[in-house]
Design an enzyme around this catalytic site. Structure first.
Site, PDB file in Angstrom:
ATOM      1  N   ASP A 146     -16.420  -7.174  18.815  1.00 10.31           N
ATOM      2  CA  ASP A 146     -17.428  -6.848  17.918  1.00 10.31           C
ATOM      3  C   ASP A 146     -18.081  -8.222  17.387  1.00 10.31           C
ATOM      4  OD1 ASP A 146     -19.340  -5.865  16.378  1.00 10.31           O
ATOM      5  OD2 ASP A 146     -18.072  -5.092  14.967  1.00 10.31           O
ATOM      6  N   LYS A 156     -27.145 -13.991  15.603  1.00 12.60           N
ATOM      7  CA  LYS A 156     -27.350 -13.007  16.549  1.00 12.60           C
ATOM      8  C   LYS A 156     -28.923 -12.395  16.234  1.00 12.60           C
ATOM      9  CE  LYS A 156     -25.167  -8.257  17.131  1.00 12.60           C
ATOM     10  NZ  LYS A 156     -24.200  -7.658  16.520  1.00 12.60           N
ATOM     11  N   GLU A 178     -22.877  -0.982  20.545  1.00 16.29           N
ATOM     12  CA  GLU A 178     -22.006  -0.823  19.479  1.00 16.29           C
ATOM     13  C   GLU A 178     -21.551   0.513  19.126  1.00 16.29           C
ATOM     14  OE1 GLU A 178     -23.940  -3.313  16.589  1.00 16.29           O
ATOM     15  OE2 GLU A 178     -23.283  -5.073  17.577  1.00 16.29           O
ATOM     16  N   ASP A 233     -24.559   3.594  12.299  1.00 16.48           N
ATOM     17  CA  ASP A 233     -23.999   2.175  12.009  1.00 16.48           C
ATOM     18  C   ASP A 233     -24.963   1.416  11.360  1.00 16.48           C
ATOM     19  OD1 ASP A 233     -23.016  -0.272  12.168  1.00 16.48           O
ATOM     20  OD2 ASP A 233     -22.745  -0.248  14.665  1.00 16.48           O
TER      21      ASP A 233
END
Ligand code: AMP
Length: 625
Positions: A13, A76, A181, A207
């Site tokens: 992850d 990211k 994800e 999430d």
């Protein structure tokens, strides 16, 4: 060990703020979330550069306050984007490190390493974090790791997915699959509740992580997982809550001390760390203090914050989260009462107000919190990795169906977006549509590919273009086919064909969106190896210096001890003293010598020998130490 003898495949992850790695333990038939050397299951996605070394993870984050300009995080947010992207422009104001525009408007991170300025791609920073995660897994498994499944937010576009694969390649990993994800979390969840579920269940994944927010609606029937719809915001998460609190305290500091710390990256960084800690505390208590010694211009800062105030500061963003949940359900054309389970993922889903609003939205439904929200994604990625490498035997072979996060289409006359693959279509998918020439005797046609939801093609995100040649002389209206094909990683290939002549052309969307070229990746792999070699060299040197320091300390102590002193001849004492002086000078001399590692290691051997001789002479030496 995978069936193919390639070693264990791991699940990573790769988070905006933290990353997590997991592996399927075949013997035990369960997933293991792997701890790093600090004993933590999550590792900060931070990389730092200093005059003599590169640091990744905790070590990088820990020194961030004293080296803010050279401590890189949030890679990211940059990956697969252009420097001129307005989102990046906003982010840059909060980053203590510098980002400039490189070739093709690719953002380049500027750091100082070994005293020299270095420009790095976001892919390189992510590859360093991935390398760290790989090393954590290798240390635990005691074997090399090559294959990995890496997760990305559901909202990542084609370019961001490809850039993530590139980061994996630079880290020396064979990226077996990129999965969303929320999908990974659903796999984890499906495994947890592995019962005979023959009737279809709707699962909602919420999430809320450090930097991104994703919601997804999944349908699970038997062993099939199908993503029905996704929505989210690539720029909403725990860091934004931290920033709100930072802004609040900067104002308070200004009011109390008539001093503005905006622009002082070190003070802001230290305040942000304290705010992040306070935010976590407020998830279990209703009041806490934020305390930073000598925060700005020598002034200590200490202030109280209540949970209610924290909620008030962030309520707009919390409500935005719930609006996104609503949008996702609308997209899926499903009523909220039909959702069977609501699953919490991401560290920020621990915030009580977020849970309260979500529960209220779902008419009081209990939220699923059984899986640790920080670990659920890596957990699912590890299961998927094991499935792909044949490492799971006793688990039903889950079929995973992801969806396209954005509509995909081409430019047609009048700047109209002609959609071939609508948003939320299950992938892999292949769709062909017929188009017609617009001019008499047209010899060629330009196929311009976009992603996005706007009706005007040019308002969408340009993915790339190519020319289709070979039209026969004919009046306007001559047909040709355009085919969009997306593979299981979400990677798009567009082809076009003139059926009457057999002329074809195609592109896999690559460099138009600033993806790294094969040559660049090769260069970066070599660079990554150089980085590792430099890290190793640094460690070797540091170890040698430590050993020397230790021997000098012991020998000095020995010389000062009367008993030992009496046992040594004056010649021996002189030899020891002279060695101590030489080595002390050497250590103080720093980096000046060219062959310094060898010189230092040579001295370690000499001192080791000398020390052994002393021990040999003095029986009580051990008890002395
Ligand atoms: P993730 O990206 O899922 O690892 O989430 C990391 C984010 O979750 C960071 O912004 C953390 O500050 C936040 N977080 C972790 N634990 C808590 C907590 N107990 N309460 C509030 N936020 C948290």
């Amino acid at each position: 060990m995978g069936k193919n003898g390639e070693g264990c495949a791991i699940g990573i992850d790769l988070g905006t703020t933290y990353s997590c790695v997991a592996v399927w333990k075949e013997q035990q038939g369960r997933v293991e979330i792997i701890q790093n050397e600090q004993g933590n299951k999550i590792t900060p996605s931070f990389v730092a550069f200093t005059d003599d070394q590169r640091l990744i993870g905790h070590d990088a984050k820990n020194q961030a306050a004293t080296n803010p300009e050279n401590t890189v995080f949030d890679a990211k947010r940059l990956i697969g984007r252009k420097h001129s992207d307005s989102i990046i422009k906003n982010d840059m104001m909060l980053w203590p490190f510098k980002v400039i525009a490189g070739v093709d408007d690719k953002p380049m991170i500027v750091v100082k390493y070994h005293g020299k300025e270095k420009h790095l791609f976001a892919e390189e920073i992510s590859s360093m974090v991935l390398t760290k995660m790989r090393q954590i897994a290798e240390a635990y498994l005691e074997s090399p790791v090559k294959n990995a499944v890496i997760t990305v937010p559901a909202y990542f576009n084609d370019s961001q997915r490809k850039a993530t694969i590139d980061a994996g390649t630079i880290a020396g990993l064979n990226v077996k699959r990129i999965i969303n994800e929320p999908t990974a979390a659903a796999i984890a969840y499906g495994l947890d509740k592995r019962t005979n579920c023959e009737e279809e269940r709707s699962i909602f994944i919420f999430d809320l992580g450090g930097g991104t927010f994703d919601v997804s609606l999944l349908k699970i029937k038997g062993k099939d997982f199908k993503v029905q719809a996704t929505a989210g915001n690539t720029h909403l998460g725990g860091e934004d809550f931290d920033n709100r609190m930072v802004e609040y305290f900067v104002e308070e500091f200004k009011r109390k001390n008539k001093l503005d710390m905006t622009g002082n990256s070190k003070a802001l960084r230290r305040l942000r760390s304290a705010c992040e800690r306070a935010k976590r505390t407020l998830s279990c208590t209703t009041c806490t203090t934020v305390e930073v010694d000598s925060l700005f211009q020598g002034i200590d800062f200490c202030s109280l914050i209540t949970r209610a105030r924290f909620e008030e500061l962030n309520m707009v963003m919390f409500r935005e989260c719930i609006a996104t949940v609503d949008k996702c359900l609308n997209d899926a054309k499903i009523d909220k009462s039909s959702v069977h389970d609501v699953v919490l993922v991401g560290g920020s889903s621990r915030i009580p107000k977020v849970q309260e609003l979500l529960q209220e939205f779902f008419n009081g439904k209990d939220l699923c919190k059984s899986i640790n929200p920080d670990e659920a994604v890596a957990y699912g990625a590890a299961v998927q990795a094991a499935l792909l490498s044949g490492g799971i035997k006793d688990v039903p072979n889950l079929v995973l169906l992801d969806v396209t996060p954005l509509s995909l289409g081409i430019f047609t006359v009048g700047d109209i977006m002609s959609v071939l693959i609508p948003r939320n279509t299950t992938i892999p998918v292949k769709k062909t549509k017929s188009f017609h020439t617009k001019l008499d005797n047209q010899t060629r046609g330009k196929i311009v590919v976009y992603e996005g939801e706007r009706a005007k093609a040019s308002d969408n995100n340009l993915l790339g273009s190519f020319i289709l040649y070979g039209f026969p002389p004919a009046p306007r209206g001559h047909p040709f086919d355009v085919c969009f094909s997306i593979d299981e990683n979400g990677i798009l290939t567009v082809s076009a064909e003139i059926k009457s002549t057999g002329s074809k052309n195609e592109i896999t969307i690559t460099n138009d969106k600033g993806r790294l070229s094969t040559q660049e990746i090769k260069r970066l792999i070599q660079e990554a190896e150089r980085f590792q070699a430099e890290d190793k060299k640094f460690l070797r040197k540091a170890n040698a210096m430590n050993s020397l320091d230790e021997y000098i300390y012991k020998m000095r102590k020995a010389l000062k001890n009367d008993y030992i002193n009496a046992k040594l001849s004056s010649e021996e004492k002189e030899k020891i003293s002279s060695a101590i002086t030489k080595v002390t000078n050497l250590l103080d001399g720093g980096n000046s010598q060219k062959d310094e590692i060898e010189v230092l290691e040579d001295y370690v051997k000499k001192l080791q020998h000398m020390f052994k001789c002393i021990i040999g002479k003095i029986d009580l030496f051990f008890s002395f130490y």
